[in-house]
Design a protein around this motif. Structure first.
Motif, mmCIF file in Angstrom:
data_model
loop_
_atom_site.group_PDB
_atom_site.id
_atom_site.type_symbol
_atom_site.label_atom_id
_atom_site.label_comp_id
_atom_site.label_asym_id
_atom_site.label_seq_id
_atom_site.Cartn_x
_atom_site.Cartn_y
_atom_site.Cartn_z
ATOM 1 N N GLN A 172 0.799 -1.219 0.000
ATOM 2 C CA GLN A 172 0.000 0.000 0.000
ATOM 3 C C GLN A 172 0.838 1.278 0.000
ATOM 4 O O GLN A 172 0.304 2.373 0.095
ATOM 5 C CB GLN A 172 -0.929 -0.008 1.215
ATOM 6 N N THR A 173 2.157 1.135 -0.120
ATOM 7 C CA THR A 173 3.053 2.281 -0.107
ATOM 8 C C THR A 173 3.985 2.229 -1.304
ATOM 9 O O THR A 173 4.482 1.153 -1.665
ATOM 10 C CB THR A 173 3.893 2.306 1.179
ATOM 11 N N VAL A 174 4.219 3.384 -1.922
ATOM 12 C CA VAL A 174 5.214 3.487 -2.989
ATOM 13 C C VAL A 174 6.079 4.714 -2.731
ATOM 14 O O VAL A 174 5.686 5.640 -2.014
ATOM 15 C CB VAL A 174 4.575 3.595 -4.394
ATOM 16 N N VAL A 175 7.259 4.716 -3.331
ATOM 17 C CA VAL A 175 8.132 5.889 -3.326
ATOM 18 C C VAL A 175 8.397 6.262 -4.776
ATOM 19 O O VAL A 175 8.761 5.405 -5.596
ATOM 20 C CB VAL A 175 9.461 5.607 -2.598
ATOM 21 N N VAL A 176 8.179 7.537 -5.107
ATOM 22 C CA VAL A 176 8.374 8.015 -6.474
ATOM 23 C C VAL A 176 9.201 9.293 -6.466
ATOM 24 O O VAL A 176 9.321 9.973 -5.449
ATOM 25 C CB VAL A 176 7.017 8.284 -7.181
ATOM 26 N N ARG A 177 9.748 9.609 -7.657
ATOM 27 C CA ARG A 177 10.426 10.895 -7.831
ATOM 28 C C ARG A 177 10.405 11.257 -9.302
ATOM 29 O O ARG A 177 10.776 10.448 -10.150
ATOM 30 C CB ARG A 177 11.867 10.846 -7.329
ATOM 31 N N ASN A 178 9.917 12.449 -9.593
ATOM 32 C CA ASN A 178 9.851 12.961 -10.973
ATOM 33 C C ASN A 178 9.181 11.965 -11.919
ATOM 34 O O ASN A 178 9.670 11.701 -13.018
ATOM 35 C CB ASN A 178 11.254 13.308 -11.480
ATOM 36 N N GLY A 179 8.078 11.379 -11.463
ATOM 37 C CA GLY A 179 7.311 10.487 -12.319
ATOM 38 C C GLY A 179 7.897 9.099 -12.482
ATOM 39 O O GLY A 179 7.447 8.326 -13.340
ATOM 40 N N THR A 180 8.879 8.732 -11.642
ATOM 41 C CA THR A 180 9.495 7.401 -11.707
ATOM 42 C C THR A 180 9.245 6.662 -10.398
ATOM 43 O O THR A 180 9.443 7.223 -9.314
ATOM 44 C CB THR A 180 11.018 7.507 -11.936
ATOM 45 N N VAL A 181 8.821 5.401 -10.502
ATOM 46 C CA VAL A 181 8.605 4.581 -9.316
ATOM 47 C C VAL A 181 9.954 4.045 -8.844
ATOM 48 O O VAL A 181 10.657 3.357 -9.588
ATOM 49 C CB VAL A 181 7.649 3.406 -9.609
ATOM 50 N N GLU A 188 7.911 -6.698 3.347
ATOM 51 C CA GLU A 188 8.862 -6.109 4.313
ATOM 52 C C GLU A 188 8.258 -4.960 5.096
ATOM 53 O O GLU A 188 8.768 -4.606 6.155
ATOM 54 C CB GLU A 188 10.135 -5.641 3.586
ATOM 55 N N GLY A 189 7.198 -4.324 4.589
ATOM 56 C CA GLY A 189 6.528 -3.273 5.327
ATOM 57 C C GLY A 189 6.915 -1.867 4.869
ATOM 58 O O GLY A 189 7.855 -1.668 4.099
ATOM 59 N N THR A 190 6.165 -0.894 5.383
ATOM 60 C CA THR A 190 6.286 0.492 4.937
ATOM 61 C C THR A 190 7.677 1.068 5.156
ATOM 62 O O THR A 190 8.257 1.686 4.251
ATOM 63 C CB THR A 190 5.253 1.375 5.670
ATOM 64 N N ASN A 191 8.232 0.897 6.348
ATOM 65 C CA ASN A 191 9.503 1.547 6.659
ATOM 66 C C ASN A 191 10.646 1.059 5.783
ATOM 67 O O ASN A 191 11.506 1.844 5.374
ATOM 68 C CB ASN A 191 9.832 1.369 8.144
ATOM 69 N N GLU A 192 10.672 -0.238 5.483
ATOM 70 C CA GLU A 192 11.726 -0.767 4.613
ATOM 71 C C GLU A 192 11.555 -0.263 3.190
ATOM 72 O O GLU A 192 12.543 -0.014 2.486
ATOM 73 C CB GLU A 192 11.737 -2.297 4.652
ATOM 74 N N CYS A 193 10.311 -0.109 2.746
ATOM 75 C CA CYS A 193 10.039 0.464 1.430
ATOM 76 C C CYS A 193 10.560 1.896 1.358
ATOM 77 O O CYS A 193 11.183 2.305 0.374
ATOM 78 C CB CYS A 193 8.539 0.421 1.146
ATOM 79 N N ILE A 194 10.314 2.669 2.430
ATOM 80 C CA ILE A 194 10.799 4.050 2.487
ATOM 81 C C ILE A 194 12.323 4.082 2.374
ATOM 82 O O ILE A 194 12.901 4.895 1.635
ATOM 83 C CB ILE A 194 10.354 4.724 3.800
ATOM 84 N N LYS A 195 12.992 3.203 3.100
ATOM 85 C CA LYS A 195 14.465 3.175 3.086
ATOM 86 C C LYS A 195 14.992 2.853 1.690
ATOM 87 O O LYS A 195 15.939 3.489 1.209
ATOM 88 C CB LYS A 195 14.977 2.149 4.098
ATOM 89 N N GLY A 204 14.894 14.137 -1.776
ATOM 90 C CA GLY A 204 13.719 14.774 -2.358
ATOM 91 C C GLY A 204 12.679 13.871 -2.964
ATOM 92 O O GLY A 204 11.895 14.310 -3.807
ATOM 93 N N SER A 205 12.600 12.611 -2.561
ATOM 94 C CA SER A 205 11.585 11.707 -3.092
ATOM 95 C C SER A 205 10.251 11.885 -2.368
ATOM 96 O O SER A 205 10.165 12.542 -1.332
ATOM 97 C CB SER A 205 12.058 10.255 -2.976
ATOM 98 N N THR A 206 9.231 11.258 -2.919
ATOM 99 C CA THR A 206 7.877 11.322 -2.370
ATOM 100 C C THR A 206 7.384 9.919 -2.075
ATOM 101 O O THR A 206 7.495 9.023 -2.922
ATOM 102 C CB THR A 206 6.921 11.974 -3.388
#
Length: 270
Positions: A172-181, A188-195, A204-206
């Protein structure tokens, strides 16, 4: 719904169950009985309840017995159980019977059947956001620096990808930047995805977190807390997009203050 006189709370880990207790009492709930889990439920949560039954994960029979003896007509689930504990499950007889009925064994089917078992003894499982209206993410800017148009576009794009990923029951979580996934959450869960995403995006990612289509809000809601902010800051994430109206900010004033301090924007999208 009128405020119930008493509540049976099935409490996992983290601050979530404690927040439910505080807000339920503020709403006028008189007595709170707790099903707490060894190695999971925080001591502060246990201390805040009027009655506690300590359980192992998998002791469904004992949990239902505690629920019935509590005298409560309503129940809630709050907090997580570590995935490793779900895999280390040592089910009692009633849990074995429940598991035998299920063709697919995941959090949704397991907790859905727990809700059915509670209903059979006259206890209604309430949505996990009950009593927490003041902590639900609104639409638009919530905290942190204002967003530029290109940043809003990344939030919107991340929302689309996260909705599709969650529809497929991947994460349920993604990290993107400038239109790129850059990263998609899996087991693994949200926090590991963020890392992972932060390492690839550098500064500067989202990140965007959403609910699953048709998500059962009785026991499974997206949560962003202070730990999420800390993890995002360490990963140099600058924007956290959340689904408005369906995401719990785990103690909204504290989360907002942490985001402001970290220079991270929280933005609600629907």
């Amino acid at each position: 719904m009128s405020t119930p006189d008493s509540l049976f709370l099935i409490a996992g880990s983290g601050k979530y169950p404690g927040l439910v207790i505080a807000e339920a009492r503020a709403a006028g709930v008189g007595r709170i009985s707790l099903a707490a889990f060894e190695g999971e439920t925080e001591q502060s949560t246990i201390a805040a309840a009027d009655e506690v039954r300590m359980l192992r994960v998998g002791q469904l029979g004992k949990m239902l017995d505690a629920a019935k003896k509590s005298g409560a007509s309503h129940a809630m689930m709050a907090g997580q159980l570590a995935p490793k504990n779900l895999f280390d499950l040592r089910p009692d007889l009633q849990a074995l019977i429940l598991l035998a009925k299920l063709k697919r064994r995941n959090a949704e089917t397991l907790f859905g059947e727990v809700a059915n078992q509670l209903a059979k003894i006259g206890i209604q499982l309430l949505p996990a956001l009950t009593f927490l209206d003041n902590h639900i993410a609104p639409k638009g800017h919530i905290a942190g620096p204002a967003l530029k148009k290109r940043h809003v576009e990344d939030v919107e794009y991340g929302y689309e990808i996260a909705k599709e990923s969650s529809r497929l029951d991947i994460g349920q979580t993604v990290v993107v930047r400038n239109g790129t996934v850059l990263a998609v959450e899996a087991f693994e869960g949200t926090n590991e995805c963020i890392k992972r995403g932060g390492a690839l995006g550098r500064d500067g990612s989202t990140m965007v977190k959403v609910s699953k289509p048709g998500q059962d809000m009785r026991f499974d809601v997206p949560v962003v807390g202070e730990l999420t902010i800390e993890t995002a800051k360490a990963a140099k994430i600058k924007i956290i997009g959340v689904e408005a109206g369906r995401t719990l900010l785990l103690d909204r004033p504290r989360v907002s203050a942490a985001a402001e301090s970290a220079g991270i924007t929280i933005y609600g999208i629907s």
